[in-house]
Design a protein around this motif. Structure first.
Motif, short mmCIF file in Angstrom:
data_model
loop_
_atom_site.label_atom_id
_atom_site.label_comp_id
_atom_site.label_asym_id
_atom_site.label_seq_id
_atom_site.Cartn_x
_atom_site.Cartn_y
_atom_site.Cartn_z
N ASP A 48 58.72 -25.95 20.28
CA ASP A 48 59.06 -24.93 19.29
C ASP A 48 60.51 -25.13 18.88
OD1 ASP A 48 59.60 -22.63 17.82
OD2 ASP A 48 59.58 -21.30 19.56
N THR A 120 59.90 -23.67 12.67
CA THR A 120 59.64 -22.35 12.09
C THR A 120 60.61 -22.02 10.96
OG1 THR A 120 60.90 -21.33 13.91
CG2 THR A 120 58.51 -21.54 14.20
N ARG A 149 54.29 -18.32 8.54
CA ARG A 149 54.61 -17.13 9.34
C ARG A 149 53.38 -16.57 10.06
NH1 ARG A 149 58.10 -16.37 4.70
NH2 ARG A 149 60.27 -16.45 5.39
N GLU A 152 52.77 -18.64 13.15
CA GLU A 152 53.78 -18.33 14.16
C GLU A 152 53.48 -17.01 14.86
OE1 GLU A 152 58.65 -17.86 14.59
OE2 GLU A 152 57.76 -18.20 12.61
N LEU A 347 55.13 -18.38 21.98
CA LEU A 347 54.57 -19.36 21.05
C LEU A 347 54.15 -20.65 21.74
CD1 LEU A 347 55.86 -20.03 17.48
CD2 LEU A 347 55.36 -21.95 18.97
#
Length: 373
Positions: A48, A120, A149, A152, A347
């Motif tokens: 991430d 992201t 989004r 995520e 995540l």
């Protein structure tokens, strides 16, 4: 699954990666048995790259979930200055590429066979985001996937929903990031035991603010009461349409908040008066609304030097933690709850579980962490 108000890409996408060996130097926070080969099982990786952090988990499937065998975390501040310039700065790019080289080396040494590497908000919003992704591929051999989004938010829910109170009939899951904040409203009993907790999402929202963006606009080292209130008000204004749609969930039996981010784990560490952050004591901790208030007030009264000297904050977060507290306060005021549960998972764990579930290695149950990071 009930579709949320915003449309987006599928919550989980199949991803393959063949990371190449790369070299990297610098301090890292690695966990697990770093010197041991991955052994009997297949090794999976989840990376991430956010606006503030670069984080990696490498895990093997276990009998009741997965076992983390290696990890890496470094604050890279990829989104530093992004709000002012609209582009990723060269210094931030270099810091991020250096961290990604280390991640690539770790994945190669662990013989990772399947991975999903996501980027992201910083890469979503930067004018040179696509150029950065190209440079990463050329300089490290890693292919980053810029997720939307919705993806995520749903992956964060997948990764931490196992900590939901089984008796609760509603909860709010949130992830306070560096450049955005994802919030999901889950309705129904037994979310923690569901094979896919995203089936319980009634609605979700992604706010275009995070700890880096707020701190750069309102200040981080010195935050006046007026500046703090302005941050809270801005986030509450952004939350208002979402609160108007799903505010009723706060009246459901056992309603509570479930937070995953550096902000909430820092608040938990300060509450426990830890001299050094300890994931084993923080992950899964319940905090009362009163105790959260006490910690936030303590942090607001502290100086930058005092925050930097705290073992759960340090120099790298001392100028960001009050912006995170402001976002947390806005969420708590918009969705009052007597309890907050702290998740040091999110995540990356959601990515690992989705990959293993696709490969038929988690069965019908929820994936759990079988080891310590």
């Amino acid at each position: 699954m009930r579709e949320p108000a915003q449309a987006g890409a599928p919550a989980v996408a199949r991803g393959e990666a063949r990371p190449q060996r790369a070299e990297g130097r610098g301090r890292s926070r690695s966990h697990g048995r770093a010197g041991r080969p991955s052994g009997h099982g297949r090794a999976y990786a989840a990376l991430d790259l956010g606006t503030n952090n670069c984080r990696l988990l490498i895990a093997e499937p276990g009998e009741s979930g997965f076992r983390v065998i290696d990890a890496f975390s470094r604050i890279v501040r990829l989104g530093e200055g992004l709000g002012a310039t609209g582009a990723l700065g060269e210094g931030a790019i270099q810091r991020s590429i250096e961290a990604l080289r280390i991640c690539g080396s770790k994945m190669a040494s662990r013989n990772v066979t399947r991975a999903r590497l996501v980027a992201t908000e910083a890469c979503r919003s930067a004018a040179n985001g696509a150029e950065f992704i190209r440079r990463v591929r050329e300089e490290t051999g890693l292919t980053l996937e810029v997720v939307d989004r919705r993806t995520e938010a749903f992956l964060a829910v997948s990764g931490c929903a196992s900590l939901a109170d089984p008796a609760s009939e509603g909860l709010l899951v949130f992830d306070i990031g560096g450049g955005s904040t994802e919030v999901a409203c889950l309705v129904g009993r037994g979310v923690a035991a569901m094979s896919d907790p995203c089936d319980s999402i009634a609605d979700w929202v992604s706010l275009p603010v995070g700890v880096v963006t707020l701190a750069e606009r309102y200040g981080g080292r010195t935050v006046t009461p007026a500046a703090y209130r302005a941050m809270v008000d801005e986030v509450m204004d952004l939350l208002e349409p979402f609160r108007a749609r799903v505010g009723w969930v706060a009246s459901r039996e056992g309603f509570h908040l479930l937070g995953t981010s550096g902000t909430v784990t820092t608040v938990a560490g300060v509450h426990l008066r830890l001299t050094r952050y300890d994931r084993r004591r923080v992950d899964g901790l319940w905090m009362s609304d009163r105790n959260v208030n006490r910690v936030v007030q303590r942090l607001r009264r502290s100086t930058y030097r005092e925050r930097a000297a705290n073992g759960c904050i340090g120099d790298e977060r001392a100028d960001l933690v009050l912006a995170g507290c402001a976002i947390l306060d806005a969420l708590r005021q918009s969705f009052p709850a007597p309890r907050l549960r702290i998740a040091d998972r999110g995540l990356r764990e959601g990515i690992l579980m989705s990959l293993m579930r696709e490969d038929g290695l988690l069965g019908g149950g929820r994936g759990q962490l079988c080891g310590r990071r």
